[in-house]
Write an enzyme that holds these catalytic residues in place. Structure first.
Site, short mmCIF file in Angstrom:
data_model
loop_
_atom_site.label_atom_id
_atom_site.label_comp_id
_atom_site.label_asym_id
_atom_site.label_seq_id
_atom_site.Cartn_x
_atom_site.Cartn_y
_atom_site.Cartn_z
N GLN A 143 0.86 -1.18 0.00
CA GLN A 143 0.00 0.00 0.00
C GLN A 143 0.90 1.24 0.00
O GLN A 143 1.53 1.54 1.02
CB GLN A 143 -0.84 -0.07 1.28
CG GLN A 143 -1.90 0.95 1.43
CD GLN A 143 -2.52 0.83 2.83
OE1 GLN A 143 -2.13 -0.01 3.64
NE2 GLN A 143 -3.45 1.67 3.14
N SER A 178 4.82 -1.55 4.54
CA SER A 178 5.04 -2.94 4.92
C SER A 178 5.08 -3.80 3.66
O SER A 178 4.39 -3.50 2.69
CB SER A 178 3.90 -3.44 5.81
OG SER A 178 3.82 -2.66 6.97
N GLU A 261 -9.79 -2.62 6.05
CA GLU A 261 -8.84 -3.05 7.07
C GLU A 261 -9.48 -4.21 7.81
O GLU A 261 -10.59 -4.11 8.32
CB GLU A 261 -8.54 -1.92 8.05
CG GLU A 261 -7.76 -0.83 7.42
CD GLU A 261 -6.61 -0.37 8.31
OE1 GLU A 261 -6.66 0.74 8.79
OE2 GLU A 261 -5.68 -1.17 8.51
N GLU A 388 -5.47 7.62 18.53
CA GLU A 388 -6.24 8.86 18.49
C GLU A 388 -7.24 8.85 17.34
O GLU A 388 -8.39 9.26 17.50
CB GLU A 388 -5.28 10.06 18.36
CG GLU A 388 -4.45 10.33 19.61
CD GLU A 388 -3.37 9.30 19.88
OE1 GLU A 388 -2.97 8.57 18.93
OE2 GLU A 388 -2.93 9.18 21.04
#
Lengths: 415, 371
Positions: A143, A178, A261, A388
């Protein structure tokens, strides 16, 4: 309560797994001082071993695919099974009981997020070329989203893509990528219209990672290993049929990726994580270090275990709902937050139990090895959406709290 | 009997509708300052219309024979509404103590009245030190020479102790802690109300001066009975706590959406937003822990004792956090007597420490885990 369809599917999955692999060993039941005491959360393997590891992942994905579990939610025409995300989550939960090769290198980003994005937005030739290859285990995808200046604020990407005839030329820098070192393709977000409001000037492209001008540099993380990378794009030429979605319509494409996700229910019970959150393991550690009678440490252990066990109950209930065919609620996001927090607290609790034994290696089994987990835990509060950002999402989507107003300055695009 | 998901939803809706009508904030505030601290007419309606006292009492003793899962739904709603009623003491302490005693004769004699809502009851274990550990009991019982017993001693923190028709008392005999039944109007029994942090839950100090009592269960079985009762009662308490915590979260989120400062809803500020998200995390964990423990109890699972302690600890903390942060989200208005936030704060702290608090339940968890 379980629906018939789910029960049949689960039974089929178990038959397949029983025929091909053994049940996972129970790492919570280990005998103190015996066996592997590694607590590595991220791999820190030498490149040669890393390649073997990736090869095993590809091989297991191929077997899954041949047996109908490679792409459970995918359309049949591209080699998928045509079932629901609930089936997919159920399969994952069942598979986590077995000792299978870790396919995270293919599945977390590529199959879980990029695959569905290609399916939704790519042009037909790209779908035909890459989707079957990905789900067969032949192609790994990464990605190419984050940049040094675009982390949580992803819409600020500055990598440029400029039209040249039938092609586009890409220039810029991506980061935190990654599996880029193992990938055949990457999904890149680029800026194509610097004049438009920042969400409206982005275009998405599929980048073959062997294209001239793509350079992957490993990024060494605080654990000492290098799981992710920087990816430099220098005059990378991409044909227009590699574009996903409309020109300047890339934000929609990015949202598809982010919405996919994968949830983590049922995947916590393996490897070093199982030991770190196991009552038996933690009490054995305290006994081995003569701290079992320390009242302050006992109270902290109990507090930690309350959260660990309550999180397990949350996951168990979500899983039971899935089996009954009910889509999950906010449990998944809560579970992700708790997962990071529980492992972080466990690592710090164990550090306090170990005392000096975590600052220098005495050679004692099962002690200094915890540095591996301790050093990995900060990442758990950042990756896949910082704590957050996760809290913003929970508060806005579940509790209906209003978004923060966008200021004039935030609408501007970075140069 | 077991209800499925849609039946549980119906049960929840029926109880919520009843409590919204019969136990709105004004009613709670009025009852907090009256004696008794509940409305006998509403209690009768809860028994006659909704059959709540007998919900989880076995059918052979006049109840409807549902399980802890159904009971948990009712308790979540009662906790949410701060319902002032003798439900907790009667159903979760006294009735469970009778059932745990295995004394079929006592159950047949006493449970049908409880199930029908005619008898209110309570369980007197703790003394001046406040511990529910039967090993700490110093009240004594001796045979009265006529097949009966007499009990002497003092009990403290007895929920609904001034109003309960039936009081189950743990007292020490030569065989160890033992359960006894005492009638409200027994000679030598005196009850005085205690001032309580949480005025929605009445407590009393009892003085027993050679009070005639009936043995319940085996002599010396008090320790075993109390271990069971505390697990079940703490899961019931956990359901109340989860319900109260959910209500605090909803109130905060509603206020954060509506209240404007600096020209925007305060819920759009991340400091407030994240506080609400933290409350949500606590509430989700609390509901999962209490509902899962109830389910394991109904299945007779060996994992129940651990789950009961996890639920008690998790829900105690979650409710306290939610009640505190609810006041913080509201700011000054949340600190006033007129705002209901303090009622939840009081209930949260009182529930957390009712059975001993973290010092007790943390050690109990390690013990139950067998580590």
């Amino acid at each position: 309560m379980e629906s018939d369809d789910m029960r049949d599917f689960a039974a089929e999955a178990r038959r397949f797994l029983d025929a091909h692999v053994a049940k996972a060993p129970d790492r919570t039941a280990l005998t103190w001082g015996e066996g592997d005491d590694s607590m590595a959360y991220f791999s820190s393997l030498p490149l040669e071993e890393e390649r073997e590891f990736v090869q095993r992942a590809r091989e297991w994905q191929r077997i899954r695919h041949e047996n109908g579990f490679g792409w459970i939610t995918g359309p049949v025409e591209y080699g998928g099974r045509g079932l629901t995300p609930v089936h997919d989550l159920l399969y994952d939960a069942i598979e986590s009981e077995y000792d299978v090769a870790d396919t995270g290198v293919l599945s977390v980003i590529g199959l879980g997020m990029i695959g569905p994005t290609i399916l939704a937005h790519a042009q037909p030739r790209i779908k035909d070329r890459w989707l079957p290859a990905m789900y067969r285990g032949d192609a790994i995808a990464c990605q190419l989203f984050s940049e040094p200046g675009a982390g949580s604020d992803l819409a600020s990407v500055a990598t440029r893509a400029v039209r040249e005839g039938e092609d586009w030329v890409l220039n810029g820098q991506k980061v935190w990528t990654s599996v880029a070192q193992h990938s055949q393709i990457g999904l890149a977000l680029t800026r194509t219209n610097p004049e438009a409001p920042k969400h409206r000037g982005i275009t998405a492209f599929l980048v073959p990672m062997d294209a001239p001008g793509v350079e992957v540099r490993p990024l060494r993380q605080m654990t000492g290993g290098a799981d992710f990378n920087e990816v430099f794009l220098t005059d990378v030429r991409i044909p227009d049929d590699h574009r996903l979605g409309e020109v300047d319509g890339g934000w929609t494409v990015a949202l598809t990726t982010l919405m996919n996700e994968r949830a983590t229910v049922g995947s916590e019970g393996v490897g070093p994580v199982a030991a770190a959150l196991s009552p038996d393991h933690l009490s054995a550690l305290m006994r081995a270090t003569w701290t079992w009678d320390d009242r302050a440490l006992r109270a902290r252990l109990a507090e930690l275990l309350v959260d660990v066990l309550a999180t397990e109950h949350l996951n168990a209930r979500a899983l039971r709902r899935l089996r009954a065919g009910v889509a999950p609620g906010p449990e998944m996001s809560v579970s992700k937050l708790m997962y990071g927090q529980n492992l972080t607290r466990a690592a710090h609790f164990v550090s306090d139990v170990l005392g000096p034994r975590i600052i220098a290696d005495t050679g004692q089994w099962g002690t200094y090895a915890w540095t591996e987990l301790l050093l990995a835990t900060p990442a758990l509060r950042i990756l896949g959406g910082t704590e957050e950002i996760m809290k913003n999402i929970l508060a806005e989507r579940v509790l209906g709290l209003p978004k923060e107003p966008v200021t004039a300055a935030a609408k501007e695009v970075r140069p | 009997m077991t209800a499925d998901e849609s039946e549980l939803r119906e049960l929840r809706a029926a109880v919520r509708e009843f409590l919204e009508a019969k136990s709105p904030e004004e009613a709670v505030r009025k009852l907090m300052e009256s004696e008794p601290r509940f409305d006998p007419a509403v209690w009768s309606q809860a028994a006659d219309q909704l059959r709540l006292p007998g919900l989880a009492i076995p059918e052979e003793y006049g109840g409807d024979g549902f399980g802890r899962v159904e009971l948990g739904v009712v308790l979540e709603e009662m906790g949410r509404a701060l319902f002032c009623a003798p439900f907790f003491a009667t159903v979760l302490l006294a009735a469970q103590a009778l059932l745990a005693s295995g004394d079929k004769e006592a159950c047949a004699r006493l449970l049908p009245g409880i199930a029908a809502g005619r008898t209110t009851a309570t369980l007197a274990v703790a003394e001046d030190h406040g511990s529910w550990d039967p090993a700490m009991v110093s009240a004594r019982a001796v045979p009265d020479g006529d097949a009966g017993w007499t009990v002497r001693g003092r009990k403290c923190f007895v929920i609904d102790g001034t109003t309960a028709d039936l009081i189950l008392v743990v007292a020490r005999t030569v065989a160890g802690p033992t359960l006894f039944a005492v009638e409200r109007d027994a000679a030598g029994l005196a009850a005085e109300p205690m001032e309580t942090l949480d005025a929605t839950r009445a407590m009393a100090r009892l003085t027993l001066d050679a009070v005639p009592a009936t043995l319940v269960g085996a002599e010396g079985a008090g320790g075993r009975i109390m271990a069971k009762v505390l697990d079940i009662a703490s899961v019931g308490l956990a359901a109340e706590q989860a319900g109260g915590a959910r209500r605090c979260l909803e109130t905060s989120a509603e206020y954060a959406r509506a209240r404007h400062q600096f020209g925007r809803p305060i819920g759009s500020f991340q400091a407030v937003k994240h506080k609400c998200a933290d409350m949500l995390v606590q509430v989700e964990l609390a509901e999962a822990a209490s509902r899962e423990a109830a389910r394991l109890a109904d299945e007779g699972s060996p994992d129940f004792p651990v789950a009961a302690t996890v639920a008690h600890a998790c829900c105690s903390r979650a409710y306290m956090i939610a009640a505190m942060e609810n006041i913080q989200v509201h700011g000054g208005i949340g600190f006033t007597w007129e705002h209901p936030a303090h009622l939840y704060f009081r209930r949260a702290k009182s529930s957390q420490l009712l059975f001993g608090g973290p010092a007790v339940y943390h050690e109990r968890l390690l013990d139950r885990l067998g580590i």
